[in-house]
Design a protein around this motif. Structure first.
Motif, short mmCIF file in Angstrom:
data_model
loop_
_atom_site.label_atom_id
_atom_site.label_comp_id
_atom_site.label_asym_id
_atom_site.label_seq_id
_atom_site.Cartn_x
_atom_site.Cartn_y
_atom_site.Cartn_z
N TYR A 108 10.36 -5.87 -9.66
CA TYR A 108 10.84 -7.06 -8.96
C TYR A 108 12.24 -7.47 -9.43
O TYR A 108 13.02 -8.01 -8.66
CB TYR A 108 9.86 -8.21 -9.16
CG TYR A 108 10.17 -9.40 -8.28
CD1 TYR A 108 9.83 -9.37 -6.93
CD2 TYR A 108 10.81 -10.53 -8.77
CE1 TYR A 108 10.12 -10.43 -6.09
CE2 TYR A 108 11.10 -11.61 -7.94
CZ TYR A 108 10.75 -11.56 -6.61
OH TYR A 108 11.03 -12.61 -5.79
N ARG A 153 11.35 -10.21 4.80
CA ARG A 153 10.10 -10.25 4.05
C ARG A 153 8.97 -9.79 4.96
O ARG A 153 8.91 -10.17 6.13
CB ARG A 153 9.82 -11.67 3.56
CG ARG A 153 11.00 -12.35 2.89
CD ARG A 153 11.35 -11.76 1.55
NE ARG A 153 12.44 -12.50 0.92
CZ ARG A 153 12.95 -12.21 -0.27
NH1 ARG A 153 12.46 -11.20 -0.96
NH2 ARG A 153 13.94 -12.92 -0.77
N THR A 154 8.06 -9.00 4.44
CA THR A 154 6.92 -8.53 5.21
C THR A 154 5.62 -8.91 4.51
O THR A 154 5.63 -9.39 3.37
CB THR A 154 6.96 -7.00 5.40
OG1 THR A 154 6.59 -6.36 4.18
CG2 THR A 154 8.35 -6.54 5.83
N SER A 155 4.51 -8.66 5.19
CA SER A 155 3.19 -8.92 4.62
C SER A 155 2.50 -7.62 4.22
O SER A 155 1.31 -7.62 3.89
CB SER A 155 2.32 -9.67 5.63
OG SER A 155 2.94 -10.88 6.03
N THR A 156 3.24 -6.53 4.27
CA THR A 156 2.71 -5.24 3.86
C THR A 156 3.49 -4.77 2.63
O THR A 156 4.30 -5.51 2.07
CB THR A 156 2.80 -4.22 5.01
OG1 THR A 156 2.19 -3.00 4.62
CG2 THR A 156 4.25 -3.96 5.41
N ARG A 157 3.23 -3.55 2.23
CA ARG A 157 3.88 -3.02 1.02
C ARG A 157 4.24 -1.57 1.27
O ARG A 157 3.51 -0.81 1.92
CB ARG A 157 2.94 -3.14 -0.17
CG ARG A 157 3.54 -2.72 -1.50
CD ARG A 157 2.53 -2.92 -2.63
NE ARG A 157 2.99 -2.37 -3.89
CZ ARG A 157 3.77 -3.01 -4.76
NH1 ARG A 157 4.14 -4.25 -4.47
NH2 ARG A 157 4.15 -2.45 -5.87
N ASP A 214 9.15 -6.72 -4.79
CA ASP A 214 7.79 -6.39 -5.22
C ASP A 214 7.13 -5.35 -4.33
O ASP A 214 5.93 -5.11 -4.42
CB ASP A 214 6.93 -7.66 -5.28
CG ASP A 214 6.78 -8.32 -3.91
OD1 ASP A 214 7.45 -7.88 -2.95
OD2 ASP A 214 6.01 -9.28 -3.80
N LEU A 246 1.56 -7.41 9.54
CA LEU A 246 2.65 -6.72 8.84
C LEU A 246 3.89 -7.59 8.65
O LEU A 246 4.49 -7.59 7.57
CB LEU A 246 3.02 -5.45 9.59
CG LEU A 246 1.89 -4.47 9.90
CD1 LEU A 246 2.43 -3.28 10.69
CD2 LEU A 246 1.22 -4.00 8.62
N SER A 299 7.29 -5.56 -0.95
CA SER A 299 7.01 -6.13 0.37
C SER A 299 8.27 -6.55 1.12
O SER A 299 8.18 -6.98 2.27
CB SER A 299 6.08 -7.34 0.23
OG SER A 299 6.71 -8.38 -0.49
N THR A 300 9.44 -6.45 0.50
CA THR A 300 10.70 -6.77 1.17
C THR A 300 11.30 -5.50 1.73
O THR A 300 11.47 -4.51 1.00
CB THR A 300 11.70 -7.44 0.21
OG1 THR A 300 11.13 -8.64 -0.31
CG2 THR A 300 12.99 -7.77 0.93
N TRP A 356 11.90 -0.14 0.91
CA TRP A 356 11.16 -1.27 0.35
C TRP A 356 11.76 -1.67 -0.99
O TRP A 356 12.21 -0.82 -1.76
CB TRP A 356 9.69 -0.87 0.16
CG TRP A 356 9.04 -0.43 1.43
CD1 TRP A 356 8.81 0.86 1.83
CD2 TRP A 356 8.57 -1.26 2.49
NE1 TRP A 356 8.23 0.88 3.07
CE2 TRP A 356 8.05 -0.41 3.51
CE3 TRP A 356 8.52 -2.65 2.68
CZ2 TRP A 356 7.51 -0.90 4.68
CZ3 TRP A 356 7.97 -3.12 3.87
CH2 TRP A 356 7.48 -2.27 4.84
N ASP A 380 4.70 2.43 5.27
CA ASP A 380 4.06 1.48 4.37
C ASP A 380 2.75 2.07 3.83
O ASP A 380 2.34 3.18 4.19
CB ASP A 380 3.85 0.11 5.04
CG ASP A 380 2.72 0.09 6.07
OD1 ASP A 380 2.04 1.12 6.26
OD2 ASP A 380 2.52 -0.98 6.68
#
Length: 468
Positions: A193, A457-461, A441, A167, A443-444, A438, A401
């Protein structure tokens, strides 16, 4: 002392607050805002209670326009505030210092028995000394004014479960996007974005806008209280979201209602239509946060934070703090009255769970209500108890998320829980943290943290990203 302060804020070329322009506050602005505007926060009341015999109060009305000119402030001349002002001043003039870390340290200094034991005379001497320093370095601060806030790192990432690596990266940076707010809250992203984020400054009764291309600007005022009579309470909007048509929906503390802005987002104006303001004929306390489900039902928390005097206010009509559902036709249904201070609200991706935080000292909870077969919600279940977590903040706003993980604010930042209630990790922010949303895009994660707007910044959405 007032003359010293006015000399400091009237440095030629220095903009105090935003003053209707797109320019963010400069260094000198931050000094004054930190020293004076934040003194009207709820924390000041707690300090008063602890130092009634060693504090004195001054009334101050800034001599110039901008954010600070909307009301006079009661200044509590206590050692903490004077010392904090000096340290903040020093930090602002030395960009290498992490302002958030300095702020956090000075807040902890508030609880120092040594400082609280100082006499009124000593406290006032420190206070005047800070004023002299501000006056002396004001022109220097003006020379350092930057065209926009410089993003900077703060906080840290803490992993509690290996699933957190999927995440948020352990080397992720919590950045300062903008600062100098009195209490930032309720962020919502608008557009894709290339879009922008809106967020409330509750005590200032203002909504701000920030975008990567244009920076920070005052977007809407008033945002939560449209009356003419001054109120001694948190007046502004709090939680913000978008409805299915992309219109802005606000939880308005001062007007004690959930409302929709009657204007396009491209041309904001403070004209509102009421979505809901009563339950069983009684006025809401002060709607705090809100979230839509896929069917267009709106879920609202209603603690007493926006009432003069809080829960003991003579203006209070509903004798409890509720969690409500407002259906598309405007009918209001009580879901629960079991929480003293229901705050943040969000839904799981499939709408089967309604998550709510409780901002009650000694009962800092993340709870959920399971949707039943008939569409209603069952009894409350406790998902997490943060009462014994380090830090003095309470749980506040939260988001979910796309995988159903809950990102909830808490005592030391943003806590991330899996749907099975496992604490996966913590995004430490160094400041009292109010809410998140969020953006970019999807994911932030943008975070409203007291005087700051932050991001990581994350690796999820985010779930329902683009839908509020």
């Amino acid at each position: 002392m007032i003359l010293l302060v006015r000399r400091a804020v009237n440095v030629p070329g220095v903009r105090f607050g935003h003053n209707g322009s797109n320019a963010p506050p400069g260094v000198a602005d931050r000094i004054i805002l930190n020293l004076f505007e934040r003194l009207s926060s709820s924390e000041t009341g707690r300090l008063n209670a602890r130092s009634q015999n060693r504090s004195t109060v001054m009334k101050f009305r800034p001599a110039i326009g901008g954010v600070g000119s909307r009301a006079s402030f009661s200044l509590n001349v206590v050692p903490l505030r004077a010392t904090s002002g000096y340290v903040q001043l020093f930090a602002c003039l030395h960009p290498g210092f992490r302002r958030a870390a300095v702020y956090s340290a000075t807040r902890k200094l508030a609880r120092s028995k040594f400082l609280m034991s100082l006499t009124k005379v000593t406290a006032y001497r420190i206070y005047v000394w800070c004023g002299l320093l501000i006056t002396a370095v004001g022109p220097l601060a003006a020379c350092q004014e930057a065209p926009s806030p410089t993003p900077g790192p703060m906080g840290r990432i803490e992993v509690h479960d290996a699933r957190f690596h999927e995440l948020v990266a352990t080397d992720a940076v919590v950045e300062i996007v903008a600062d100098s707010f009195r209490w930032s809250e309720g962020p919502v992203w608008v557009g894709g974005y290339e879009g922008f984020i809106l967020f409330s400054d509750v005590p200032a009764n203002v909504i701000y806008k920030w975008s990567a291309g244009e920076g920070l600007s005052e977007w809407l005022a008033p945002s939560g209280y449209t009356g003419d009579t001054p109120r001694q309470a948190s007046n502004g909007s709090n939680g913000l979201t978008l409805d299915s048509q992309g219109q802005l929906v606000l939880a308005q503390h001062g007007d004690r209602r959930v409302a929709r802005m009657n204007a396009p987002l491209s041309e904001p104006t403070p004209t509102f239509e009421t979505i809901a303001d009563r339950w069983n004929g009684m006025r809401f306390n002060s709607p705090n946060d809100l979230a839509f489900d896929a069917s267009g039902n709106l879920y609202v928390t209603d603690p007493p934070y926006g009432l003069p005097g809080g829960g003991a206010s003579s203006e209070r009509e509903i004798p409890f703090s509720g969690v409500y559902k407002v259906d598309p036709a405007g009918e209001v249904t009580l879901i629960s009255d079991a929480l003293a201070f229901p705050n943040g609200v969000a839904l799981s991706p499939d709408d089967s769970r309604l998550y709510v935080t409780n901002s009650e000292p000694g009962r800092k909870l993340l709870v959920y209500f399971q949707r039943l077969a008939d569409g209603n919600f069952g009894d409350m279940s406790v998902m997490a108890d943060m009462s014994n977590f380090p830090g003095d903040n309470n749980p506040d706003g939260l988001k979910v998320d796309a995988s159903g993980n809950i990102f909830t604010t808490g005592p030391e930042g943003v806590y991330v829980y899996a749907p099975d209630a496992t604490l996966l990790g913590t995004i430490h922010t160094d400041v009292r943290t109010a809410n998140c949303a969020w953006g970019d895009d999807g994911s932030t994660l943008y975070i409203a943290g007291h005087m700051f707007l932050l991001r990581v910044r994350t690796s999820t959405r985010g779930d329902r990203f683009g839908a509020g």
